[in-house]
Design a protein around this motif. Sequence first.
Motif, PDB file in Angstrom:
ATOM      1  N   ALA A 171      19.600   2.883  -6.997  1.00  0.00           N
ATOM      2  CA  ALA A 171      18.674   1.760  -6.843  1.00  0.00           C
ATOM      3  C   ALA A 171      17.914   1.864  -5.521  1.00  0.00           C
ATOM      4  N   GLN A 172      18.612   2.353  -4.485  1.00  0.00           N
ATOM      5  CA  GLN A 172      17.976   2.477  -3.173  1.00  0.00           C
ATOM      6  C   GLN A 172      16.811   3.473  -3.223  1.00  0.00           C
ATOM      7  N   GLU A 173      17.013   4.566  -3.948  1.00  0.00           N
ATOM      8  CA  GLU A 173      15.953   5.566  -4.075  1.00  0.00           C
ATOM      9  C   GLU A 173      14.759   5.001  -4.841  1.00  0.00           C
ATOM     10  N   LYS A 174      15.031   4.252  -5.891  1.00  0.00           N
ATOM     11  CA  LYS A 174      13.956   3.646  -6.677  1.00  0.00           C
ATOM     12  C   LYS A 174      13.182   2.633  -5.841  1.00  0.00           C
ATOM     13  N   ALA A 175      13.907   1.867  -5.012  1.00  0.00           N
ATOM     14  CA  ALA A 175      13.250   0.884  -4.142  1.00  0.00           C
ATOM     15  C   ALA A 175      12.341   1.582  -3.137  1.00  0.00           C
ATOM     16  N   ALA A 176      12.791   2.726  -2.615  1.00  0.00           N
ATOM     17  CA  ALA A 176      11.992   3.488  -1.652  1.00  0.00           C
ATOM     18  C   ALA A 176      10.710   3.995  -2.298  1.00  0.00           C
ATOM     19  N   ILE A 177      10.810   4.468  -3.527  1.00  0.00           N
ATOM     20  CA  ILE A 177       9.628   4.953  -4.254  1.00  0.00           C
ATOM     21  C   ILE A 177       8.647   3.814  -4.499  1.00  0.00           C
ATOM     22  N   ALA A 178       9.183   2.645  -4.878  1.00  0.00           N
ATOM     23  CA  ALA A 178       8.324   1.487  -5.114  1.00  0.00           C
ATOM     24  C   ALA A 178       7.596   1.080  -3.840  1.00  0.00           C
ATOM     25  N   GLU A 179       8.290   1.144  -2.692  1.00  0.00           N
ATOM     26  CA  GLU A 179       7.665   0.803  -1.408  1.00  0.00           C
ATOM     27  C   GLU A 179       6.580   1.816  -1.046  1.00  0.00           C
ATOM     28  N   GLN A 180       6.846   3.096  -1.284  1.00  0.00           N
ATOM     29  CA  GLN A 180       5.832   4.130  -1.052  1.00  0.00           C
ATOM     30  C   GLN A 180       4.592   3.851  -1.891  1.00  0.00           C
ATOM     31  N   ALA A 181       4.790   3.449  -3.123  1.00  0.00           N
ATOM     32  CA  ALA A 181       3.665   3.158  -4.024  1.00  0.00           C
ATOM     33  C   ALA A 181       2.852   1.983  -3.498  1.00  0.00           C
ATOM     34  N   ARG A 182       3.530   0.958  -2.994  1.00  0.00           N
ATOM     35  CA  ARG A 182       2.812  -0.216  -2.468  1.00  0.00           C
ATOM     36  C   ARG A 182       2.004   0.152  -1.233  1.00  0.00           C
ATOM     37  N   GLN A 183       2.583   0.935  -0.331  1.00  0.00           N
ATOM     38  CA  GLN A 183       1.870   1.337   0.878  1.00  0.00           C
ATOM     39  C   GLN A 183       0.676   2.227   0.547  1.00  0.00           C
ATOM     40  N   ALA A 184       0.844   3.109  -0.413  1.00  0.00           N
ATOM     41  CA  ALA A 184      -0.247   4.012  -0.801  1.00  0.00           C
ATOM     42  C   ALA A 184      -1.438   3.222  -1.339  1.00  0.00           C
ATOM     43  N   GLN A 185      -1.168   2.127  -2.048  1.00  0.00           N
ATOM     44  CA  GLN A 185      -2.260   1.329  -2.604  1.00  0.00           C
ATOM     45  C   GLN A 185      -3.083   0.666  -1.512  1.00  0.00           C
ATOM     46  N   GLN A 186      -2.464   0.413  -0.355  1.00  0.00           N
ATOM     47  CA  GLN A 186      -3.153  -0.260   0.751  1.00  0.00           C
ATOM     48  C   GLN A 186      -3.878   0.713   1.669  1.00  0.00           C
ATOM     49  N   SER A 187      -3.666   2.011   1.485  1.00  0.00           N
ATOM     50  CA  SER A 187      -4.286   3.005   2.350  1.00  0.00           C
ATOM     51  C   SER A 187      -5.762   3.175   2.010  1.00  0.00           C
ATOM     52  N   THR A 188      -6.605   3.135   3.060  1.00  0.00           N
ATOM     53  CA  THR A 188      -8.043   3.337   2.850  1.00  0.00           C
ATOM     54  C   THR A 188      -8.413   4.813   2.880  1.00  0.00           C
ATOM     55  N   SER A 189      -7.458   5.667   3.258  1.00  0.00           N
ATOM     56  CA  SER A 189      -7.760   7.098   3.354  1.00  0.00           C
ATOM     57  C   SER A 189      -7.518   7.838   2.039  1.00  0.00           C
ATOM     58  N   GLN A 202      -0.161  12.291   7.356  1.00  0.00           N
ATOM     59  CA  GLN A 202       0.897  13.208   6.923  1.00  0.00           C
ATOM     60  C   GLN A 202       1.985  12.455   6.172  1.00  0.00           C
ATOM     61  N   GLU A 203       2.303  11.258   6.676  1.00  0.00           N
ATOM     62  CA  GLU A 203       3.314  10.435   6.004  1.00  0.00           C
ATOM     63  C   GLU A 203       2.850  10.044   4.607  1.00  0.00           C
ATOM     64  N   ILE A 204       1.556   9.651   4.523  1.00  0.00           N
ATOM     65  CA  ILE A 204       1.004   9.268   3.225  1.00  0.00           C
ATOM     66  C   ILE A 204       0.959  10.464   2.292  1.00  0.00           C
ATOM     67  N   ALA A 205       0.573  11.654   2.865  1.00  0.00           N
ATOM     68  CA  ALA A 205       0.517  12.866   2.043  1.00  0.00           C
ATOM     69  C   ALA A 205       1.896  13.208   1.493  1.00  0.00           C
ATOM     70  N   THR A 206       2.926  13.030   2.347  1.00  0.00           N
ATOM     71  CA  THR A 206       4.292  13.287   1.896  1.00  0.00           C
ATOM     72  C   THR A 206       4.686  12.312   0.784  1.00  0.00           C
ATOM     73  N   ASP A 207       4.329  11.029   1.008  1.00  0.00           N
ATOM     74  CA  ASP A 207       4.617  10.026  -0.017  1.00  0.00           C
ATOM     75  C   ASP A 207       3.901  10.358  -1.320  1.00  0.00           C
TER      76      ASP A 207
END
Length: 309
Positions: A116-134, A96-101
């Motif tokens: 800048a904080q919002e942009k950093a959060a988006i960049a972190e979401q993008a990095r985590q999504a790339q590591q997801s096997t689902s 669900q967290e990944i789907a939201t991201d």
Amino acid sequence: MHTQLDAQQKAADALQADNKALLERLKTQEQALLETQRKSVDWWLALLGVLGGAMALLFAALPLLWTYNERKAIKEKLTEADRLLDRIQGHADKAQEIATDMSQLKRFESGQPGPAQEKAAIAEQARQAQQSTSLSDRDRLRAQAVEASQVEQATEEQAQRAYELWHALTIFDATDRNAQFNAGYWAQELFEKTHAPQRQHWLEVLGRHYKLLPTSHSAAYNWGNGLSAEARVVAPTDLAEARKLWAQAGQKYAQALSIKADDHEAANNWGNALSAEANELAPTDLAEARKLWAQAGQKYAQALSIKAD
């Protein structure tokens, strides 16, 4: 004669006595043997009785033991099921967290201002999504594209990589409006960073992406900016071609304002395009230039009416 008979009688009596004694001894031994055998049989019968009782108790206890083992096994299975449910819930929460991201990443537009904080959060979401096997290959590709777009003052190489990733997504699905917009944006970045003939190539490329977004005021606005910028470059050597480009830019600014009437930047940049065209035309056609300046003044007035400061 009588003496001989007496002797024989005595011998017969002695033999009879011996036989009697032997019979008594045999009888005694037989009775002892029978008693031993009886005791042995009683022992075995007693043992069989004990064993029978033990077996009866065992058979009586078996249902209880079976029930206990069943209850123990069921309890273990329930415990394991609880652990599995916890794991499933954890995976569900993560999904669900990944789907939201991903829903946020699918709305991402390059070049949009923000903290800048919002942009950093988006960049972190993008990095985590790339590591997801689902996630699908397409979603991971989108996450890569979003991360590649998180650059300030991109170099030509960075802009090229961002464009290639977004363009790949448009190949996956030509109706992906988000990918089309971002591909157009990075094509425009490359247009601004290169020189002819690559410059004209990227102007055509950004137009191919933006034309698929007729209801996007940002696409229309950006396209207008690209056309106006190219007109400025072309004007010193080919004023006729430049005027065509300025006319097209005006159409895109008008489109942007028809979609978003309070887009003061579209009105302002339209005024800039008209003013630039008038400046180029003034040495040879002052009357026409004055008409263009008047139109430019109207666009500036429109921009000020939207945003007075």
